[in-house]
Design an enzyme around this catalytic site. Structure first.
Site, PDB file in Angstrom:
ATOM      1  N   PHE A   1     -16.320  43.066  29.260  1.00  0.00           N
ATOM      2  CA  PHE A   1     -16.344  44.526  29.310  1.00  0.00           C
ATOM      3  C   PHE A   1     -16.632  45.032  27.903  1.00  0.00           C
ATOM      4  O   PHE A   1     -15.821  44.893  26.998  1.00  0.00           O
ATOM      5  CB  PHE A   1     -15.042  45.144  29.826  1.00  0.00           C
TER       6      PHE A   1
ATOM      7  N   ASP B   1     -16.356  41.483  19.691  1.00  0.00           N
ATOM      8  CA  ASP B   1     -15.972  42.817  20.139  1.00  0.00           C
ATOM      9  C   ASP B   1     -14.449  42.889  20.091  1.00  0.00           C
ATOM     10  O   ASP B   1     -13.760  42.441  21.006  1.00  0.00           O
ATOM     11  CB  ASP B   1     -16.502  43.067  21.561  1.00  0.00           C
TER      12      ASP B   1
ATOM     13  N   LYS C   1     -11.489  52.330  19.415  1.00  0.00           N
ATOM     14  CA  LYS C   1     -10.163  52.674  19.945  1.00  0.00           C
ATOM     15  C   LYS C   1      -9.145  53.048  18.875  1.00  0.00           C
ATOM     16  O   LYS C   1      -9.144  54.164  18.401  1.00  0.00           O
ATOM     17  CB  LYS C   1      -9.659  51.543  20.836  1.00  0.00           C
TER      18      LYS C   1
END
Ligand SMILES: Cc1ncc(COP(=O)(O)O)c(C=O)c1O
Length: 400
Positions: free
Chosen positions: A141, A226, A255
């Site tokens: 993801f 990531d 984030k």
């Protein structure tokens, strides 16, 4: 009369239904706690998918935001502002890299990484023009843009969004032999989450990430980590890669970098990689804006103390010990690292969604994924007692 039901209806009336939120309407928050429009309190065990690692409204981050709001909020990158240099220097130092490129969302950081890797491939590695490929993992993801969903293996994320961007080879996550076999002379990068969050906090087998590092070095391929969800303290270290003794060529961050206040993402890499970009080739109006930089610099300073990584490691032990105690009592498996856990609920009992709804009724908010899995990712400011409380509520839900 409770305000929640009408507030839920209002929230849905003029909204595309691209999310299926729990029926709770939050109006304020502090630390690890949320309060809804009816004054009910909830322990936040999702932390904005790790965007709230420092808790809600951390005083230092709020102060940085307020101060900056009163001075300067946006210049665009057409001009330089006085918050930019500190942010880039301090984030680069935290990452141990020469340079950073700030963007806003995680997906933009991933897109940036892909573009940089391709350009590096053509200009530095000498890949045949138009033939660059990037090896990615099943169950990944990395965001929701058309290019990123092109290499998703989740049909919900991908179906009916084609035509898809070519140039990606998907291999099973955790399978080093498959990854090695997928690399050819036109491979510019391997793009991986060091722990797959959305997939259910899946930790790869021991030796996998060091093996990926080795093969990338041998074959002159960039290792792009990531760490948008796994990074910045979540797993008990600044980076999940660090716990495997691995240094990627490129970190993708997002984030928590925005302190739960503003969207801030970044790519960090050395000058031989990020240096391939020249003016006009990439950018974003809001990327690296003064407000974002002011908040994110404070985030980097919080991380530089090591306190949050330590809390995550220590409290994570407690969380995982508590959760392991529920295996066989409604849970079939528990995975994760630090204050990050993926729990598989016994599907005979209830779905992940049902479990989250029942947790909500008991004042704990979490999020399901892929049917019977729940993710727990509380803010790193959570206390021992609050962890015990969350585990006790989960135990009660599983006991019916
Ligand atoms: C590992 C990873 N990469 C990228 C993203 C995309 O980030 P954003 O939603 O900010 O675009 C996410 C979001 O959950 C993520 O977990």
């Amino acid at each position: 009369m409770l305000r929640t039901p009408s507030a839920v209806r209002d929230a849905e009336r003029h909204t595309a239904h691209n999310y299926h939120p729990l029926p709770v309407v939050i109006s304020s928050a502090e630390g690890a706690w949320l309060t809804d429009v009816d004054g009910r309190r909830y322990l936040d065990c999702l932390a904005g998918y790790s965007a709230l690692n420092f808790g809600h409204r951390h005083p230092k981050l709020i102060e940085a935001a307020h101060t900056q709001l009163d001075r300067l909020t946006l210049t665009s990158r057409a001009f330089i502002h006085d918050q930019f240099a500190d942010f880039c220097r301090e984030l680069a130092a935290l990452c141990g890299k020469d340079l950073v490129l700030p963007m806003n969302t995680g997906a933009e950081a991933v897109e940036t990484g892909i573009k940089v890797a391709r350009k590096w491939g053509y200009q530095v590695k000498g890949v045949t023009p138009g033939q660059a490929n990037i090896v990615v993992a099943e169950g990944n993801f990395h965001g929701r843009t058309t290019t990123i969903v092109s290499f998703s293996t989740d049909e919900d994320a991908r179906a009916d969004f084609g035509p898809y961007t070519p140039g990606f080879t998907v291999v099973p996550y955790g399978d080093l032999a498959a990854l090695t076999a997928a690399i050819d002379e036109n491979t510019v990068a391997v793009l991986l989450e060091p722990i797959q969050g959305e997939q259910g906090v899946v930790v790869p087998p021991e030796g996998y990430l060091p093996g990926v590092r080795e093969v990338c070095t041998e074959r002159n391929v960039l290792f792009i980590a990531d760490e948008i969800q796994s990074g910045l303290g979540r797993t008990g270290a600044t980076f999940a890669c660090e716990q495997e003794g691995v240094v990627p060529d490129m970190y993708l961050l997002g984030k928590a970098l925005g302190g739960g206040i503003v969207p801030v993402s970044a790519v960090a890499a050395n000058a031989d990689v990020l240096g391939v970009l020249k003016p006009g080739q990439h950018g974003s109006t809001f990327g690296g804006n003064p407000l974002a930089c002011a908040v994110a610099t404070e985030v980097v300073r919080l991380l530089a103390t090591g306190e949050f990584q330590r809390r995550s490691a220590e409290l994570g032990e407690r969380l995982h010990a508590g959760l392991r105690g529920l295996v066989g009592k409604g849970l079939v498996a528990v995975r994760g690292r630090g204050l990050w856990a993926g729990l598989d609920i016994d599907p005979a009992l209830m779905t992940g969604r049902e479990a989250c709804e029942r947790l909500m009724e008991r004042g704990v908010l979490a999020k399901d994924t892929h049917g019977s899995t729940i993710r727990l990712a509380p803010p790193l400011v959570i206390t021992e007692e609050e962890i015990d409380h969350a585990v006790a509520q989960l135990a009660a839900v599983l006991a019916g």
